[in-house]
Write a protein that holds these residues in place. Structure first.
Motif, mmCIF file in Angstrom:
data_model
loop_
_atom_site.group_PDB
_atom_site.id
_atom_site.type_symbol
_atom_site.label_atom_id
_atom_site.label_comp_id
_atom_site.label_asym_id
_atom_site.label_seq_id
_atom_site.Cartn_x
_atom_site.Cartn_y
_atom_site.Cartn_z
ATOM 1 N N CYS A 196 0.836 -1.196 0.000
ATOM 2 C CA CYS A 196 0.000 0.000 0.000
ATOM 3 C C CYS A 196 0.874 1.251 0.000
ATOM 4 O O CYS A 196 1.953 1.273 0.596
ATOM 5 N N CYS A 197 0.380 2.299 -0.643
ATOM 6 C CA CYS A 197 1.118 3.565 -0.698
ATOM 7 C C CYS A 197 1.031 4.319 0.627
ATOM 8 O O CYS A 197 1.832 5.212 0.894
ATOM 9 N N GLY A 198 0.032 4.008 1.450
ATOM 10 C CA GLY A 198 -0.125 4.692 2.725
ATOM 11 C C GLY A 198 -1.148 5.805 2.723
ATOM 12 O O GLY A 198 -1.537 6.293 3.781
ATOM 13 N N MET A 199 -1.601 6.227 1.542
ATOM 14 C CA MET A 199 -2.638 7.258 1.506
ATOM 15 C C MET A 199 -3.995 6.646 1.815
ATOM 16 O O MET A 199 -4.760 7.181 2.623
ATOM 17 N N ALA A 200 -4.292 5.522 1.164
ATOM 18 C CA ALA A 200 -5.486 4.736 1.497
ATOM 19 C C ALA A 200 -6.739 5.587 1.557
ATOM 20 O O ALA A 200 -7.421 5.661 2.584
ATOM 21 N N GLY A 201 -7.066 6.223 0.452
ATOM 22 C CA GLY A 201 -8.251 7.074 0.425
ATOM 23 C C GLY A 201 -8.049 8.307 1.268
ATOM 24 O O GLY A 201 -7.164 9.111 1.035
ATOM 25 N N SER A 202 -8.857 8.445 2.315
ATOM 26 C CA SER A 202 -8.773 9.632 3.167
ATOM 27 C C SER A 202 -7.772 9.478 4.302
ATOM 28 O O SER A 202 -7.403 10.460 4.956
ATOM 29 N N PHE A 203 -7.284 8.252 4.551
ATOM 30 C CA PHE A 203 -6.451 7.972 5.718
ATOM 31 C C PHE A 203 -5.254 8.919 5.795
ATOM 32 O O PHE A 203 -4.974 9.524 6.845
ATOM 33 N N GLY A 204 -4.536 9.061 4.715
ATOM 34 C CA GLY A 204 -3.327 9.871 4.727
ATOM 35 C C GLY A 204 -3.568 11.358 4.823
ATOM 36 O O GLY A 204 -2.625 12.129 5.097
ATOM 37 N N TYR A 205 -4.814 11.794 4.602
ATOM 38 C CA TYR A 205 -5.139 13.216 4.743
ATOM 39 C C TYR A 205 -5.449 13.586 6.190
ATOM 40 O O TYR A 205 -5.432 14.764 6.543
ATOM 41 N N GLU A 206 -5.738 12.596 7.021
ATOM 42 C CA GLU A 206 -6.168 12.857 8.391
ATOM 43 C C GLU A 206 -4.960 13.149 9.266
ATOM 44 O O GLU A 206 -3.975 12.392 9.269
ATOM 45 N N ALA A 207 -5.022 14.244 9.993
ATOM 46 C CA ALA A 207 -3.845 14.777 10.680
ATOM 47 C C ALA A 207 -3.196 13.757 11.601
ATOM 48 O O ALA A 207 -1.965 13.636 11.637
ATOM 49 N N GLU A 208 -3.999 13.018 12.352
ATOM 50 C CA GLU A 208 -3.416 12.087 13.318
ATOM 51 C C GLU A 208 -2.787 10.869 12.649
ATOM 52 O O GLU A 208 -2.058 10.104 13.285
ATOM 53 N N HIS A 209 -3.059 10.695 11.348
ATOM 54 C CA HIS A 209 -2.517 9.545 10.622
ATOM 55 C C HIS A 209 -1.362 9.932 9.695
ATOM 56 O O HIS A 209 -0.819 9.051 9.011
ATOM 57 N N LEU A 210 -1.027 11.193 9.658
ATOM 58 C CA LEU A 210 -0.028 11.640 8.681
ATOM 59 C C LEU A 210 1.294 10.895 8.831
ATOM 60 O O LEU A 210 1.863 10.422 7.851
ATOM 61 N N SER A 211 1.799 10.795 10.052
ATOM 62 C CA SER A 211 3.108 10.173 10.242
ATOM 63 C C SER A 211 3.075 8.696 9.851
ATOM 64 O O SER A 211 4.031 8.187 9.257
ATOM 65 N N MET A 212 1.991 8.000 10.175
ATOM 66 C CA MET A 212 1.878 6.602 9.767
ATOM 67 C C MET A 212 1.798 6.487 8.252
ATOM 68 O O MET A 212 2.438 5.626 7.634
ATOM 69 N N SER A 213 1.018 7.350 7.629
ATOM 70 C CA SER A 213 0.884 7.337 6.174
ATOM 71 C C SER A 213 2.239 7.523 5.502
ATOM 72 O O SER A 213 2.592 6.815 4.548
ATOM 73 N N GLU A 214 3.018 8.456 6.007
ATOM 74 C CA GLU A 214 4.337 8.713 5.417
ATOM 75 C C GLU A 214 5.293 7.561 5.685
ATOM 76 O O GLU A 214 6.131 7.218 4.833
ATOM 77 N N ALA A 215 5.190 6.949 6.866
ATOM 78 C CA ALA A 215 6.055 5.814 7.179
ATOM 79 C C ALA A 215 5.761 4.632 6.258
ATOM 80 O O ALA A 215 6.679 3.932 5.812
ATOM 81 N N ILE A 216 4.483 4.400 5.966
ATOM 82 C CA ILE A 216 4.116 3.337 5.027
ATOM 83 C C ILE A 216 4.669 3.644 3.644
ATOM 84 O O ILE A 216 5.183 2.765 2.940
#
Length: 1017
Positions: free
Chosen positions: A951-971
């Motif tokens: 997965c790229c880590g964006m996952a629809g809206s997941f990577g836009y959500e502030a509390e998930h940003l660091s996880m999204s970028e790590a993925i």
């Protein structure tokens, strides 16, 4: 790092958290810490993670076995010093300690009421290799796959090869005396131990390795005369006594097998003394299951990687003829002999991947033996197979002449036919088929399951036919059955009887079968465990297997190493009852206080899926690699709770009342389920097929029913209206989003990360462009294919060029295209936010609009992969009836549609000569549809580097959500590294969120593959 200093109180990573540099760390409070005095004492003394909260304890209460036992707490040490500190403190306070690696144990040896030392979390370093001496040194927590990655450039490998080598760790391999499919060549882990750095039961750090027998006896004599001998002295004294007093009985009572891991490794001790005049005290730890000492580092010997291999698949009309063939086959010195019976073949036959291969087997094939040979050349490997089959298999015509010195055996083998494999890909497929049945065997969602309590008995090959015959009679007596598969060569058949342990009859039958199998094992000169160890399941039977005297010898050795019996107590020579501490037992209950709204076609429905995970850790095996889809958050965080296993176990424990929190409480939903990004990778990659994305949707939907839905979730669920509004006011809306402070305002009001670039808006939408055309480019009367091309919100308002490219390519292939007005949003946005009522209503409207056209021969095509999967996979979960099935079966992604129907063969391409780097969408990978785009682009003339990315880590809206940003970028880090390493400079990706992620974090936003194909027209 203590809990109070790790992360914000909601347990999620802050984008600036330095922990991202080495994998995320989370703070799971889950009901508060147990034993606060112990927590405070350990936090003050160790550098590693100290976690005694309820959630963490429940996460470590299970392994891959039938057992569950709540630990006292968990410490993830960062060094040997940390381990010594924990062990020393616990010894002083009489607290049990359990060292644990990947948690893949099948006999329950990785669960106990103890302080768990998670050695895999931080102590996973490779410390170096000496290719000339063929040795390597590593920390106990390194996975075997990672260890071998370091050794492969030297042409060497660590030889024990358990099937779960990418999940199993070196310390666990030693603790279990692990072996694998090639034990005929390499035997067990004990033979490869050179020395171990260990922490003894009192916290002493020492090294156990080779010592001359005379020196051993001399030190033992000195220790016996000492006033206060320490633990290491006691070890020498007891080891010396065993060699002097027990050697004859050990040689008599221990089974003469390549595969015996029951009890302590005393036969290796005596063997080394006889052969070398020296013993290796480190080898006493092999198979000790953490009961003697904690291994922190090990130096191991290595084997050369074989130059060539050859495989032959022998077919039989029954499992007993296959068993009779094992002994004569062994005379030909194969590297592996693996069996599959009719149960496993039927399971493989029902899979898409292996149905064609199974269909090539002769009619009436009931069982197979996969026989592999190692050789110094391909020609030699072929000759070895010819030696095996020549003059023994009726009608066999060898590709090469058998060698003149071929092995002669008594009588012909009984195989009906033979399928040879010299090509590596064909060999890999044979091996993969041999392993394919187990995942399906473990995919039962009913109360009856195949349990591993007698699955790894070891029997001399010549006794296998009689043993299997007796087993079949035993299972018939108890009205059950089991599959027979795996390592026939060394006599280790994996046998999992089907039982319902939730019933009194089930647990009583388990005990009766276990004892009866033990009696058969002793009758046929075997061992109760040839691979998976003693643990809770088999410790009891060591007394019967070895006799009272050796049982007491085991206990004396345990007392010498561990005077207070605090290291993983109860195992090997302890008091475990095989029917206690079961994950499922007659007292188990499942809370059904809500009505699931999705369609659950499996047995036991929602409950069956919740209970499906068997703990094998398949979801934790990719953290060092890039292949496969699952589990993106675990790869980034390497935390048990971010794995599919962790979430599934927590959900089951919550539903069965083991957790203090209700499954629909804020804390449970946010801490356990929130970081599941819905990639669906587990549905494809989990050996059992646990569908965590669907489970999350079901539970979160019920949570919304009880607690309501946030404004941000409503915005994302209704993205069609948001994008439509932005498009109406473009370009003013685009300008507004670029104003200073606009990101800060979005984050403060609805929680969208200020760092993110939101999709832009086009005033002229894709649908506007379509309506302005002079009709379809290919008349309906002239087309063989008719397509309803769906204008999803992102394509319509933000990426209209993608839709235009799809129209041009389809029409170039002679397809009649229509863009239906009635279908826009697929329901994916609402489904991704678990607003299932809204998603169902959208799905129903779309099916009503599409079904009549589908019935008339139209196909449904989406350019957005998640929308295609929504129609194909999620609509049947939301709706029932022939219409929804028809729409699902006629829906495609655009690249999939071109490839499945080979429509691109109709197109004359003139590709610009670019090389492309292709990142596929995770949901397409999970549904095995990702390869279609690669085929089309290559036939269009492009050189394509298809990344084996998750997965790229964006996952629809997941990577836009502030509390998930660091996880999204790590993925995303793994994907970006792969893109940087790719030889081609141009990236293409079908998912809008994937393109947004790469554009945000990389150099520029990629194109959709259909745009590249459009350019090649």
């Amino acid at each position: 790092m203590s809990q109070d200093t790790q992360t914000p109180s909601d347990g999620r990573l802050d984008s600036s958290d330095p922990a991202l540099d080495s994998g995320a760390n989370y703070d799971y409070r889950g009901g508060g810490n147990e034993r606060p005095d112990l927590v405070s004492a350990l936090e003050a003394r160790v550098e590693g993670d100290v976690r005694f909260d309820t959630y963490t304890r429940e996460l470590y209460a299970t392994d891959a076995s039938a057992y569950e036992q709540l630990p006292i707490g968990v410490v993830a040490p960062v060094s040997t010093e940390d381990v010594a500190t924990v062990v020393s403190y616990c010894a002083d306070n009489e607290i049990p300690v359990l060292p644990r690696g990947g948690g893949t144990s099948l006999a329950g040896q990785a669960v106990n009421e103890a302080v768990v030392l998670d050695l895999k979390r931080h102590m996973d370093g490779f410390l170096g290799a000496d290719p000339e001496d063929r040795t390597a040194r590593a920390q106990a927590g390194i996975t075997l796959a990672h260890l071998n990655d370091h050794l492969e450039p030297h042409g060497l490998k660590y030889a024990p090869d358990p099937a779960w080598g990418d999940k199993s760790v070196l310390g666990g391999c030693i603790g279990n005396n692990t072996t694998g499919a090639h034990s005929l060549k390499y035997e067990k882990a004990d033979g490869y131990i050179e020395e171990c750095e260990v922490v003894l039961a009192d916290g002493t750090v020492t090294t156990l390795g080779w010592v001359d027998v005379d020196d051993l006896h001399d030190r033992a004599a000195r220790a016996e005369n000492a006033d206060e001998p320490d633990i290491e002295d006691r070890i020498y004294v007891e080891t010396s006594r065993i060699l002097r007093e027990e050697a004859d009985e050990i040689e008599e009572r221990f089974p003469d097998l390549k595969r015996n891991v029951s009890g302590y490794d005393l036969d290796r001790l005596v063997q080394d003394a006889n052969e070398h005049g020296a013993v290796n005290l480190g080898r006493l730890l092999a198979g000790s299951e953490g009961t003697l000492a904690v291994v922190t580092e090990a130096e191991v010997s290595l084997e050369p990687i074989p130059e060539a291999k050859a495989v032959v698949l022998l077919t039989y009309d029954g499992v007993l003829p296959a068993m009779r063939d094992v002994a004569p086959i062994l005379e030909h010195d194969p590297s592996a002999v693996e069996v599959m019976d009719d149960v496993m073949l039927d399971l493989a036959r029902d899979t898409t991947e292996f149905s064609d291969l199974v269909a090539t087997l002769p009619d009436g094939t009931d069982s197979t033996l996969l026989v592999e040979f190692y050789a110094d050349s391909a020609a030699e490997a072929k000759t070895k197979i010819a030696d095996l089959l020549a003059d023994r298999l009726p009608g066999y015509d060898a590709e090469v002449d058998p060698s003149e010195d071929g092995v002669e055996t008594d009588g012909s083998i009984e195989a009906v036919d033979a399928l040879e494999a010299y090509d590596p890909d064909r060999q890999a497929k044979f091996w993969k088929m041999r392993k394919s049945g187990l995942p399906i065997l473990l995919s039962r969602t009913g109360d009856d399951k195949h349990w591993p309590f007698v699955e790894d008995t070891a029997i001399p090959a010549e006794n296998l036919p009689a043993y299997v015959s007796d087993l079949q009679e035993l299972f018939d007596e108890h009205d059950t059955f089991a599959a027979y598969y795996a390592h026939a060569g060394p006599g280790v058949l994996h046998i999992r009887p089907l039982l319902n342990l939730k019933s009194e009859d089930g647990t009583e039958t388990m005990m009766a079968i276990s004892e009866a199998v033990t009696d058969l094992v002793i009758e046929y000169d075997g061992s109760v465990s040839g691979e998976h160890g003693d643990g809770h399941a088999r410790t009891r039977w060591n007394r019967k297997l070895y006799g009272e005297n050796l049982w007491e010898t085991f206990r004396d050795l345990k007392s010498a190493f561990d005077p207070d019996w605090l290291l993983n107590p109860g195992n090997v020579c302890g008091d475990h009852d095989p029917t206690e501490n079961l994950r499922y037992d007659p007292d188990y209950a499942f809370d059904t206080d809500f009505d699931p709204v999705l369609n659950w076609e499996n047995e036991n429905g929602f409950q069956g899926m919740v209970e499906l995970c068997h703990g094998c850790a398949g979801c934790t095996g990719h953290q060092d690699t890039t292949g496969g889809v699952m589990c993106p958050t675990y790869r980034a965080a390497e935390e048990e709770i971010t794995s599919t296993r962790g979430r599934a176990n927590m959900l089951r424990q919550a539903m069965s009342g083991d957790l203090p929190d209700d499954v629909f409480d804020d804390e449970f939903v946010h801490e356990v389920l929130d970081l599941c990004i819905g990639c669906k990778g587990c549905k494809a990659d989990c050996p059992s097929g646990v569908d965590m994305a669907k489970l999350k949707a079901e539970v979160t939907h019920e949570y919304h029913q009880r607690e309501g839905v946030t404004l941000r979730d409503r915005l994302f669920a209704n993205v069609e209206q948001v994008l439509s509004l932005g498009s109406t006011f473009a370009p003013l809306s685009n300008w507004g989003m670029s104003l200073p402070g606009s990101g800060w305002l979005m984050e403060q009001t609805v929680g969208i990360a200020r760092e993110r670039t939101l999709p832009g808006f086009h005033r002229t939408t894709f649908r506007d462009w379509w309506n302005d055309r002079d009709g379809a480019g290919v008349a309906e009367s002239e087309a063989d294919n008719r397509v309803l091309l769906l204008a999803d919100p992102y394509t319509n308002y933000s990426h209209p060029d993608v839709g235009k490219a799809a129209v041009r390519v389809l029409e170039a292939a002679g397809v009649h295209v229509r863009v239906p007005e009635a279908v826009t949003d697929s329901g994916r946005p609402a489904y991704s936010k678990a607003m299932l009522d809204q998603a169902r209503e959208t799905a129903r409207e779309n099916v009503d609009a599409l079904a009549p056209l589908v019935e008339d021969g139209w196909d449904v095509v989406s350019v957005e992969p998640s929308d295609a999967v929504m129609y194909q996979l999620d609509y049947p979960d939301l709706l029932t009836g022939p219409d929804v099935e028809a729409v699902a079966n006629s829906s495609y992604g655009v690249m999939e549609y071109l490839d499945v129907h080979r429509l691109d063969d109709r197109i004359d391409f003139d590709a610009p000569g670019d090389a492309l780097t292709y990142h596929g969408h995770c949901q397409q990978k999970a549904t095995r549809k990702d390869h279609h785009a690669v085929g089309v682009m290559r036939r269009a003339g492009y050189a394509v580097d298809a990344l084996d990315s998750g997965c790229c880590g964006m996952a629809g809206s997941f990577g836009y959500e502030a509390e998930h940003l660091s996880m999204s970028e790590a993925i995303a880090d793994r994907l970006l590294d792969q893109i940087d390493d790719s030889p081609s400079e141009r990236v293409v990706a079908p998912g809008a969120s994937c393109r947004s992620q790469v554009g945000d974090l990389g150099d520029e936003e990629p194109d959709h593959p259909i745009e590249a194909v459009d350019e090649a027209l």
